[in-house]
Design a protein around this motif. Structure first.
Motif, PDB file in Angstrom:
ATOM      1  N   ASP A  92       0.834  -1.216   0.000  1.00  0.00           N
ATOM      2  CA  ASP A  92       0.000   0.000   0.000  1.00  0.00           C
ATOM      3  C   ASP A  92       0.861   1.253   0.000  1.00  0.00           C
ATOM      4  O   ASP A  92       0.502   2.275  -0.578  1.00  0.00           O
ATOM      5  CB  ASP A  92      -0.929   0.021   1.223  1.00  0.00           C
ATOM      6  CG  ASP A  92      -2.107  -0.942   1.047  1.00  0.00           C
ATOM      7  OD1 ASP A  92      -2.317  -1.408  -0.092  1.00  0.00           O
ATOM      8  OD2 ASP A  92      -2.794  -1.246   2.040  1.00  0.00           O
TER       9      ASP A  92
ATOM     10  N   SER B 173       0.639   1.813  -6.352  1.00  0.00           N
ATOM     11  CA  SER B 173      -0.708   2.401  -6.404  1.00  0.00           C
ATOM     12  C   SER B 173      -1.738   1.452  -7.032  1.00  0.00           C
ATOM     13  O   SER B 173      -2.875   1.412  -6.597  1.00  0.00           O
ATOM     14  CB  SER B 173      -0.666   3.725  -7.170  1.00  0.00           C
ATOM     15  OG  SER B 173      -0.169   3.482  -8.473  1.00  0.00           O
ATOM     16  N   SER B 174      -1.356   0.659  -8.021  1.00  0.00           N
ATOM     17  CA  SER B 174      -2.347  -0.169  -8.717  1.00  0.00           C
ATOM     18  C   SER B 174      -2.693  -1.427  -7.911  1.00  0.00           C
ATOM     19  O   SER B 174      -1.810  -2.171  -7.487  1.00  0.00           O
ATOM     20  CB  SER B 174      -1.779  -0.577 -10.079  1.00  0.00           C
ATOM     21  OG  SER B 174      -2.395  -1.761 -10.517  1.00  0.00           O
ATOM     22  N   GLU B 175      -3.998  -1.671  -7.707  1.00  0.00           N
ATOM     23  CA  GLU B 175      -4.419  -2.870  -6.958  1.00  0.00           C
ATOM     24  C   GLU B 175      -4.033  -4.148  -7.699  1.00  0.00           C
ATOM     25  O   GLU B 175      -3.645  -5.141  -7.099  1.00  0.00           O
ATOM     26  CB  GLU B 175      -5.937  -2.875  -6.711  1.00  0.00           C
ATOM     27  CG  GLU B 175      -6.430  -1.928  -5.634  1.00  0.00           C
ATOM     28  CD  GLU B 175      -5.768  -2.106  -4.274  1.00  0.00           C
ATOM     29  OE1 GLU B 175      -5.330  -3.217  -3.951  1.00  0.00           O
ATOM     30  OE2 GLU B 175      -5.691  -1.102  -3.530  1.00  0.00           O
ATOM     31  N   SER B 176      -4.155  -4.132  -9.050  1.00  0.00           N
ATOM     32  CA  SER B 176      -3.830  -5.367  -9.781  1.00  0.00           C
ATOM     33  C   SER B 176      -2.333  -5.664  -9.696  1.00  0.00           C
ATOM     34  O   SER B 176      -1.920  -6.823  -9.647  1.00  0.00           O
ATOM     35  CB  SER B 176      -4.293  -5.289 -11.234  1.00  0.00           C
ATOM     36  OG  SER B 176      -3.707  -4.181 -11.868  1.00  0.00           O
TER      37      SER B 176
ATOM     38  N   SER C 106     -12.920  -6.004 -12.964  1.00  0.00           N
ATOM     39  CA  SER C 106     -13.012  -4.647 -12.408  1.00  0.00           C
ATOM     40  C   SER C 106     -12.713  -4.674 -10.911  1.00  0.00           C
ATOM     41  O   SER C 106     -12.057  -3.770 -10.388  1.00  0.00           O
ATOM     42  CB  SER C 106     -14.368  -4.014 -12.703  1.00  0.00           C
ATOM     43  OG  SER C 106     -15.370  -4.938 -12.404  1.00  0.00           O
ATOM     44  N   ALA C 107     -13.147  -5.754 -10.218  1.00  0.00           N
ATOM     45  CA  ALA C 107     -12.816  -5.851  -8.783  1.00  0.00           C
ATOM     46  C   ALA C 107     -11.308  -5.938  -8.610  1.00  0.00           C
ATOM     47  O   ALA C 107     -10.743  -5.352  -7.685  1.00  0.00           O
ATOM     48  CB  ALA C 107     -13.491  -7.072  -8.167  1.00  0.00           C
TER      49      ALA C 107
ATOM     50  N   GLU D  26      -9.069  -4.523 -10.162  1.00  0.00           N
ATOM     51  CA  GLU D  26      -8.407  -3.216 -10.274  1.00  0.00           C
ATOM     52  C   GLU D  26      -8.732  -2.295  -9.112  1.00  0.00           C
ATOM     53  O   GLU D  26      -8.068  -1.289  -8.897  1.00  0.00           O
ATOM     54  CB  GLU D  26      -8.815  -2.513 -11.586  1.00  0.00           C
ATOM     55  CG  GLU D  26      -8.302  -3.171 -12.846  1.00  0.00           C
ATOM     56  CD  GLU D  26      -6.766  -3.155 -12.980  1.00  0.00           C
ATOM     57  OE1 GLU D  26      -6.102  -2.400 -12.252  1.00  0.00           O
ATOM     58  OE2 GLU D  26      -6.246  -3.936 -13.808  1.00  0.00           O
ATOM     59  N   THR D  27      -9.797  -2.624  -8.368  1.00  0.00           N
ATOM     60  CA  THR D  27     -10.230  -1.655  -7.351  1.00  0.00           C
ATOM     61  C   THR D  27     -10.194  -2.188  -5.911  1.00  0.00           C
ATOM     62  O   THR D  27     -10.076  -1.416  -4.975  1.00  0.00           O
ATOM     63  CB  THR D  27     -11.683  -1.205  -7.635  1.00  0.00           C
ATOM     64  OG1 THR D  27     -12.473  -2.380  -7.831  1.00  0.00           O
ATOM     65  CG2 THR D  27     -11.764  -0.318  -8.868  1.00  0.00           C
ATOM     66  N   VAL D  28     -10.335  -3.510  -5.749  1.00  0.00           N
ATOM     67  CA  VAL D  28     -10.437  -4.040  -4.375  1.00  0.00           C
ATOM     68  C   VAL D  28      -9.145  -4.759  -4.015  1.00  0.00           C
ATOM     69  O   VAL D  28      -8.565  -5.454  -4.841  1.00  0.00           O
ATOM     70  CB  VAL D  28     -11.629  -5.042  -4.266  1.00  0.00           C
ATOM     71  CG1 VAL D  28     -11.844  -5.453  -2.814  1.00  0.00           C
ATOM     72  CG2 VAL D  28     -12.884  -4.439  -4.848  1.00  0.00           C
ATOM     73  N   ASP D  29      -8.699  -4.609  -2.756  1.00  0.00           N
ATOM     74  CA  ASP D  29      -7.448  -5.275  -2.387  1.00  0.00           C
ATOM     75  C   ASP D  29      -7.689  -6.766  -2.137  1.00  0.00           C
ATOM     76  O   ASP D  29      -8.783  -7.195  -1.764  1.00  0.00           O
ATOM     77  CB  ASP D  29      -6.797  -4.597  -1.180  1.00  0.00           C
ATOM     78  CG  ASP D  29      -7.576  -4.834   0.084  1.00  0.00           C
ATOM     79  OD1 ASP D  29      -7.236  -5.756   0.817  1.00  0.00           O
ATOM     80  OD2 ASP D  29      -8.574  -4.107   0.310  1.00  0.00           O
TER      81      ASP D  29
END
Ligand SMILES: Cc1cc2nc3c(=O)[nH]c(=O)nc-3n(C[C@H](O)[C@H](O)[C@H](O)COP(=O)(O)OP(=O)(O)OC[C@H]3O[C@@H](n4cnc5c(N)ncnc54)[C@H](O)[C@@H]3O)c2cc1C
Length: 623
Positions: free
Chosen positions: A264, A268-271, A413-414, A416-419
């Motif tokens: 974290d 920056s990118s979750e993926s 999409s998850a 890219e956005t959810v950890d």
């Protein structure tokens, strides 16, 4: 004034205390010290048989294998005048037993299951052979410490097949569920891997560089971590409390930082975070709960030499090591569940064991230690149409000698956005019916038959195996634990098969080459299956959890072979770290304690001398 947050006066107290302790320790060893046992190691170059063995030398005859790996426990098979009893025949037990045997000790190995090997055993069904707990191992290049240790255990007979240079493919998101999926090949050349990541996520190039330079720094400090387990406990604790460990090694300064916290901060990118954390499935503790140091240890294990697979499958490990135990007069017997340790009433010293023919209760005796997560495994036997050969068919090139890691396989999409931690937590908190309908957030898929050059001769080139693993919540299955294996009822079968079928569907989406093959065998294992064959209390696959508290320096120093009453020593992954190499290191520490000598140093010295040719003409004293 403070240095690394520790005041100078504390430092002085630490250094004076440490020096005093060392002086007293040396005096006490000189006066009372136990005589060290025999050095068990054989010169590495003497173990290698000439001419070199090849895949054709793997013994395929089932009765020959059973006569080594399935010797039932009977009173008449127990050797006289035993020096040691080893409970359990996983790689931890086998390492301790073979090293003691090499030091001329007569050892009895007792295994509760019907085959020797623990997580290294394999099973055969309808002609398909499956490994249950070894898919790939790092650092097995000839001459490495780990390889030399494995050679010692197996008399130099075990052969290793390097996987493809790109040994893992990580896919984040799905192929056609909308949104972009990311696919990266992981290679044994870490610079190349870092370059590939920077190409895919250019905005995070600086974070990627920082991450890989941390891997390098942590690689150097790991020796001290193992050293803590060999030092007398009070001395190890003094080193930790005084802060000296942290001064000498970055390893200790980063231990309390979670993998998620680190990612974290730098990425920056979750993926990309998911991709860097992808192999946390290898130790089973999600990124928010484990240390960045453990993850670095694992990546360093694979990113320098790539992955390797035992030729002939993982059962070759026990098949080659049991004869070493027998050569010294020992035995390895199965169907021998140990139900209690017998201690001398006056001295409290462990002097024997009780073997009970029925299965034994499974409990964690120390409530401070948590067990890790359970797992689901799917074993699939696939038949090729006439005329096609798996070993040469280009359709399988993308999965030959390569594992697949699918993260968020149904939701790009998850991804890219959810950890990753939240995705795993959400899955594990489902109830059983929801789990049956959900997509697991992380899948490991491997095609073992395509890794093993001895497979076509042993099992047929028209057969292919696939194994898939994911996390599971023990509570989904706990209500069925009283049932006998294979007779747990319809509800249990429906639940496990629903999860297993979904796992297979997700893998087929990513590997069209296997989607149309005939499925001849489809078996699903749950945490109860693992509980049955390795006797783990809650079906966990990596022993104790690898949380921040378990990895803390003090727990590291405390988790050591000498945790029980005198005469009882612990071995395996739980006194070291999970994985094949972790289990071997646990066995090495255990044999060190039993023989009262530092076997890590012994082996390192021998390897060095052998490499320089110093010892080539003389045989070591152990022989
Ligand atoms: C699905 C899965 C995949 C894995 N993949 C990999 C991988 O690819 N690479 C890797 O390096 N590691 C992998 N691992 C981890 C690795 O297999 C283990 O960390 C390691 O083998 C553990 O060795 P061990 O000796 O500590 O324990 P185990 O192998 O669990 O051995 C313990 C043995 O003790 C026996 N036992 C327990 N209690 C008793 C008793 N009371 N009496 C008699 N016998 C008893 C058990 O039956 C068992 O045989 C995987 C594990 C699993 C489950």
């Amino acid at each position: 004034m403070a240095l690394f947050g520790i005041s100078i006066s504390m430092w002085l107290v630490g250094v004076i205390g440490l020096s005093l302790y060392i002086v007293l320790y040396v005096i006490s060893i000189t006066i009372y010290g136990k005589k060290p046992g025999r050095n068990p190691f054989v010169l590495p170059s003497l173990l290698v048989k000439k001419p070199e063995r090849t895949a054709d030398d793997v013994i395929n005859n089932q009765s020959a294998r059973d006569s080594v790996l399935r010797q039932n426990f009977t009173g008449s098979r127990i050797p006289e005048r035993l020096d040691a009893i080893v409970i359990g025949s996983g790689i931890g037990g086998l390492t301790a037993a073979t090293l003691l045997a090499r030091a001329r000790k007569r050892v009895l190995v007792l295994e509760q299951h019907d085959v020797i090997g623990g997580c290294c055993h394999t099973f055969v069904d309808k002609g398909y052979e499956f490994d249950v707990g070894i898919h790939y191992i790092g650092e097995m290049r000839p001459g490495s410490f780990v390889r030399c240790l494995a050679d010692q255990l197996t008399d130099g007979k075990l052969m290793w097949q390097p996987l493809d240079v790109d040994f893992d493919r990580v896919i984040v998101g799905c192929v056609d569920g909308g949104g972009k999926n990311r696919s990266v090949l992981v290679t044994g050349d870490r610079k190349e891997f870092a370059k590939r990541l920077a190409q895919e996520w250019p905005d995070d190039a600086a974070g990627i560089e920082a991450f890989f330079s941390l891997l390098d720094r942590l690689k150097r400090g790991s020796k001290l971590y193992w050293g803590l387990k060999l030092l007398p406990l009070p001395l190890a604790r003094l080193l930790i409390k005084s802060g000296l460990c942290g001064l000498f090694s970055a390893y200790f300064r980063y231990l309390h930082i979670s993998l998620k916290q680190y990612l974290d901060q730098h990425i920056s990118s979750e993926s990309l975070k998911s991709t860097l954390a992808y192999c946390f499935g290898d130790y089973g503790t999600p990124p928010g709960e484990t240390s960045v140091v453990l993850h670095a240890l694992l990546l360093n294990h694979f990113l320098r030499q790539g992955g390797f697979y035992p030729i002939g499958g993982p059962s070759e490990i026990s098949f080659c090591s049991v004869p070493v135990i027998e050569k010294a007069g020992g035995r390895a017997l199965v169907r021998a569940p140990v139900s209690s340790i017998v201690c001398n009433e006056t001295t409290g010293r462990a002097v024997g064991v009780t073997v009970q023919r029925s299965r034994i209760p499974r409990t964690l005796t120390d409530c401070q230690l948590r067990s890790g997560h359970g797992a689901m495994s799917v074993f699939i036997g696939l038949r090729l149409p006439p005329g096609r050969c798996a070993s040469t068919d280009p359709a399988f090139d993308d999965i030959r000698g390569r594992n697949l890691w699918l993260l968020s396989p149904s939701d790009s999409s998850a991804a890219e956005t959810v950890d990753l931690q939240s995705i795993v937590n959400a899955y594990l908190s489902l109830d059983p019916q929801e789990a049956a309908a959900a997509d697991p957030p992380l899948l490991f898929a491997s095609f073992p038959s395509l890794k093993d050059p001895s497979w076509p001769r042993r099992r047929g080139d028209d057969r292919l195996t696939c194994a898939i693993v994911t996390f599971a919540n023990w509570d989904w299955f706990s209500q069925y634990q009283e049932g006998r294996s294979g007779h747990r009822g319809r509800d249990y079968n429906e639940l496990k098969n629903a999860i297993g079928r979904r796992m297979w569907e997700l893998v087929k989406c990513q590997v069209p080459a296997v989607a149309d093959l005939e499925v001849e065998l489809f078996q699903v294992g749950t945490p109860l299956t693992n509980q049955h064959y390795i006797n783990s209390p809650r079906g966990e696959i990596y022993g104790l959890d690898h949380s921040l508290s378990r990895l803390a320096p003090d727990s590291c120093a405390q988790l050591r072979p000498e945790m029980g009453p005198p005469g009882l020593l612990l071995t395996g992954q739980d006194v070291a770290i999970c994985g094949f190499v972790g289990g071997m290191m646990g066995g090495l520490l255990c044999a060190s304690a039993a023989l009262n000598r530092n076997l890590i140093a012994d082996l390192a010295k021998l390897i060095q001398a052998d490499a320089k040719g110093i010892l080539r003409r003389e045989r070591p004293k152990a022989e």
